[in-house]
Design a protein around this motif. Structure first.
Motif, PDB file in Angstrom:
ATOM      1  N   ASN B 158       0.811  -1.219   0.000  1.00 16.02           N
ATOM      2  CA  ASN B 158       0.000   0.000   0.000  1.00 16.02           C
ATOM      3  C   ASN B 158       0.845   1.271   0.000  1.00 16.02           C
ATOM      4  OD1 ASN B 158      -2.857  -0.576  -0.011  1.00 16.02           O
ATOM      5  ND2 ASN B 158      -2.572  -1.546   1.981  1.00 16.02           N
ATOM      6  N   TRP B 159       1.966   1.194   0.681  1.00 11.44           N
ATOM      7  CA  TRP B 159       2.816   2.372   0.797  1.00 11.44           C
ATOM      8  C   TRP B 159       3.366   2.827  -0.551  1.00 11.44           C
ATOM      9  CZ3 TRP B 159       2.335   5.605   4.422  1.00 11.44           C
ATOM     10  CH2 TRP B 159       3.305   6.586   4.650  1.00 11.44           C
ATOM     11  N   LEU B 160       3.321   1.922  -1.511  1.00 10.90           N
ATOM     12  CA  LEU B 160       3.738   2.267  -2.871  1.00 10.90           C
ATOM     13  C   LEU B 160       3.098   3.567  -3.345  1.00 10.90           C
ATOM     14  CD1 LEU B 160       3.726  -1.012  -4.971  1.00 10.90           C
ATOM     15  CD2 LEU B 160       5.609   0.604  -4.708  1.00 10.90           C
ATOM     16  N   ASN B 161       1.876   3.802  -2.927  1.00 13.43           N
ATOM     17  CA  ASN B 161       1.167   4.996  -3.412  1.00 13.43           C
ATOM     18  C   ASN B 161       1.887   6.277  -3.015  1.00 13.43           C
ATOM     19  OD1 ASN B 161      -0.597   6.875  -1.486  1.00 13.43           O
ATOM     20  ND2 ASN B 161      -0.396   4.870  -0.508  1.00 13.43           N
ATOM     21  N   LYS B 162       2.744   6.198  -2.026  1.00 15.36           N
ATOM     22  CA  LYS B 162       3.447   7.395  -1.585  1.00 15.36           C
ATOM     23  C   LYS B 162       4.733   7.636  -2.357  1.00 15.36           C
ATOM     24  CE  LYS B 162       0.865   8.438   2.116  1.00 15.36           C
ATOM     25  NZ  LYS B 162       0.089   9.664   2.288  1.00 15.36           N
ATOM     26  N   TRP B 163       5.280   6.596  -2.917  1.00 16.74           N
ATOM     27  CA  TRP B 163       6.596   6.801  -3.538  1.00 16.74           C
ATOM     28  C   TRP B 163       6.730   6.300  -4.969  1.00 16.74           C
ATOM     29  CZ3 TRP B 163       9.840   2.528  -4.672  1.00 16.74           C
ATOM     30  CH2 TRP B 163       9.445   1.306  -4.129  1.00 16.74           C
ATOM     31  N   TYR B 164       5.884   5.384  -5.405  1.00 13.66           N
ATOM     32  CA  TYR B 164       6.062   4.886  -6.763  1.00 13.66           C
ATOM     33  C   TYR B 164       5.626   5.901  -7.809  1.00 13.66           C
ATOM     34  CZ  TYR B 164       5.430   2.488 -11.142  1.00 13.66           C
ATOM     35  OH  TYR B 164       5.484   2.162 -12.477  1.00 13.66           O
ATOM     36  N   ARG B 165       6.510   6.187  -8.739  1.00 13.69           N
ATOM     37  CA  ARG B 165       6.183   7.037  -9.879  1.00 13.69           C
ATOM     38  C   ARG B 165       6.617   6.321 -11.143  1.00 13.69           C
ATOM     39  NH1 ARG B 165       3.600   8.504  -6.733  1.00 13.69           N
ATOM     40  NH2 ARG B 165       3.574  10.389  -5.468  1.00 13.69           N
ATOM     41  N   ARG B 166       5.814   6.395 -12.157  1.00 13.05           N
ATOM     42  CA  ARG B 166       6.102   5.683 -13.394  1.00 13.05           C
ATOM     43  C   ARG B 166       7.459   6.081 -13.972  1.00 13.05           C
ATOM     44  NH1 ARG B 166       0.708   5.619 -16.768  1.00 13.05           N
ATOM     45  NH2 ARG B 166      -0.185   4.753 -14.876  1.00 13.05           N
ATOM     46  N   GLU B 167       7.830   7.343 -13.739  1.00 13.79           N
ATOM     47  CA  GLU B 167       9.100   7.833 -14.291  1.00 13.79           C
ATOM     48  C   GLU B 167      10.271   7.507 -13.371  1.00 13.79           C
ATOM     49  OE1 GLU B 167       7.215  10.663 -12.710  1.00 13.79           O
ATOM     50  OE2 GLU B 167       5.617   9.626 -13.803  1.00 13.79           O
ATOM     51  N   GLY B 168       9.981   6.950 -12.222  1.00 17.89           N
ATOM     52  CA  GLY B 168      11.026   6.670 -11.238  1.00 17.89           C
ATOM     53  C   GLY B 168      12.066   5.674 -11.729  1.00 17.89           C
ATOM     54  N   SER B 169      13.048   5.410 -10.872  1.00 20.69           N
ATOM     55  CA  SER B 169      14.181   4.593 -11.317  1.00 20.69           C
ATOM     56  C   SER B 169      13.937   3.092 -11.164  1.00 20.69           C
ATOM     57  CB  SER B 169      15.444   5.004 -10.555  1.00 20.69           C
ATOM     58  OG  SER B 169      15.174   5.066  -9.183  1.00 20.69           O
ATOM     59  N   HIS B 170      12.783   2.713 -10.654  1.00 24.65           N
ATOM     60  CA  HIS B 170      12.488   1.280 -10.558  1.00 24.65           C
ATOM     61  C   HIS B 170      11.200   0.955 -11.296  1.00 24.65           C
ATOM     62  CE1 HIS B 170      15.652   0.641  -7.597  1.00 24.65           C
ATOM     63  NE2 HIS B 170      15.230   1.728  -6.968  1.00 24.65           N
ATOM     64  N   THR B 171      11.248  -0.078 -12.125  1.00 25.87           N
ATOM     65  CA  THR B 171      10.033  -0.478 -12.834  1.00 25.87           C
ATOM     66  C   THR B 171       9.107  -1.208 -11.871  1.00 25.87           C
ATOM     67  OG1 THR B 171      10.862  -2.666 -13.451  1.00 25.87           O
ATOM     68  CG2 THR B 171      11.389  -0.830 -14.919  1.00 25.87           C
ATOM     69  N   ILE B 172       7.844  -1.243 -12.267  1.00 24.61           N
ATOM     70  CA  ILE B 172       6.860  -1.898 -11.412  1.00 24.61           C
ATOM     71  C   ILE B 172       7.138  -3.398 -11.332  1.00 24.61           C
ATOM     72  CG2 ILE B 172       5.035  -2.462 -13.094  1.00 24.61           C
ATOM     73  CD1 ILE B 172       4.458  -0.709  -9.732  1.00 24.61           C
ATOM     74  N   GLU B 173       7.665  -3.952 -12.393  1.00 25.79           N
ATOM     75  CA  GLU B 173       8.001  -5.387 -12.382  1.00 25.79           C
ATOM     76  C   GLU B 173       9.106  -5.668 -11.381  1.00 25.79           C
ATOM     77  OE1 GLU B 173       7.528  -3.803 -15.308  1.00 25.79           O
ATOM     78  OE2 GLU B 173       5.670  -4.841 -15.880  1.00 25.79           O
TER      79      GLU B 173
END
Lengths: 208, 208
Positions: B158-173
């Motif tokens: 759930n915490w992903l919503n605070k830090w995950y960005r599509r342009e970020g340096s880590h892919t969702i996979e």
DNA sequence: CTATACAGACCAACCAGTCGGTCTTGGGAG
DNA sequence: CTCCCAAGACCGACTGGTTGGTCTGTATAG
């Protein structure tokens, strides 16, 4: 005299906790706190500043705790244990601050935004740094990306604000114990078997 | 015709995402969506209902995915892997819904509150149930309290919503891979050594 | 006497929601 | 195929109420 100021903060905290920042009016706060508009605006520039103050007290405390943890302990294992332990306990101590902090952080005025974000990032970086150092010193599994791992730890603990209640069926100590156990289980290598040779080949996430 | 309704939802989603529910007025929404107050209130009872609809679309989707995961896979290990994988991917698919969901869930009107909470709890229970079953079947460490462990997993994701960005340096996979790795590392017993005898005596958290 | 602490009437801005009215569409009668 | 009309879709000026914040004035402490 800072007495009224504190009274206002406490009252606001309770009201925000129960109803949310946006559903509580300044009039409500001053009425409940037994003061007036004049009293309020004598101590705070705006309703937004009050929100900032609440955020700041809390994040400052958390950050200080984390700094203490990394200073008094040497090994990364102990450091991460202590950070988690103290961080988890904060959710018992600062219930109202926490609710408001997690619920309304997106509504902190631009003017104060930076300061809050700075401290929040400092805390985040501290956690990630401990993971990194643990890897460098060979204590933690080296194939884990420190950022993702750090954010996983933070998420696990931060999420407490959504479900931990003092009256709930798990004590804060129990939760702290389980969380440190979980984290150490995924940080420490545990699959090498007796020979010391890894059963799986080294593997790095994100390899193409 | 449902076209305008969809247009309103999409526009509102973007505005809420960027500014927050409370900072966006109905007038703003209708102006941006190229319609009018009349158009809006023809499709929605209230601004609150719009917020509910956004919440519901999202949580319904997540819940359906989790149900699919437990149906198509047999073993708890595969089930938890699939739940995490699909759940993590949601954060890539439903960015705006997610932001609004996590930011404004406390402000959903009482009228609709129950329905949202029901589905949210169903999802939570599903995760905890998988952990429990894994323990009963002897695959997961039996000394972990299922609720705390389940909430740890949920928090992490759930915490992903605070830090995950599509342009970020880590892919969702990559994130999905690491998360499942972390979770399996603390769920599966890994310290028994070769003899099959536990190196530590069985230990239950919360023992007095 | 003066500066700080507080009081409370007042205001301009805004906002969710309403309501009388207009336009569009689709289907049935001729 | 065309005309008609009803019902749903949509418009936008308007309102009642609320809110954050101001301002003038008073009390009190040092």
């Amino acid at each position: 005299m800072q007495k009224l100021r504190e009274e206002i903060i406490q009252t606001a905290l309770e009201l925000f906790d129960a109803q949310g920042f946006h559903r509580v009016s300044v009039n409500q706060i001053v009425k409940e706190a037994g003061t007036s508009k004049g009293g309020f605006y004598h101590h705070f520039q705006s309703k937004d500043e009050l929100l900032f103050v609440i955020h700041d007290t809390f994040i400052t405390y958390v950050l200080k705790e984390a700094e203490a943890a990394t200073e008094t302990h040497q090994s990364p294992v102990e450091q991460i244990q202590e950070i988690i332990r103290s961080f988890v306990h904060v959710f018992d101590l600062y219930q109202s601050h926490i609710t408001v902090f997690y619920q309304e952080s997106n509504y902190v005025d631009e003017t104060f935004e930076d300061e809050i974000n700075r401290k929040r990032d400092q805390f985040k970086d501290k956690v990630i740094a401990v993971v990194k150092r643990g890897q460098e010193e060979g204590e933690f599994r080296h194939e884990l990306p420190p950022e993702i791992t750090g954010m996983a730890i933070l998420g696990m603990v931060n999420w407490l604000n959504k479900w931990y209640r003092r009256e709930g069926s798990h004590t804060i100590e129990e939760i702290a114990e389980v969380f440190t156990d979980l984290v150490l289980h995924f940080l420490l290598p545990g699959h090498e078997g007796v020979s010391g040779v890894e059963q799986r080949p080294p593997f790095f996430y994100g390899e193409k």
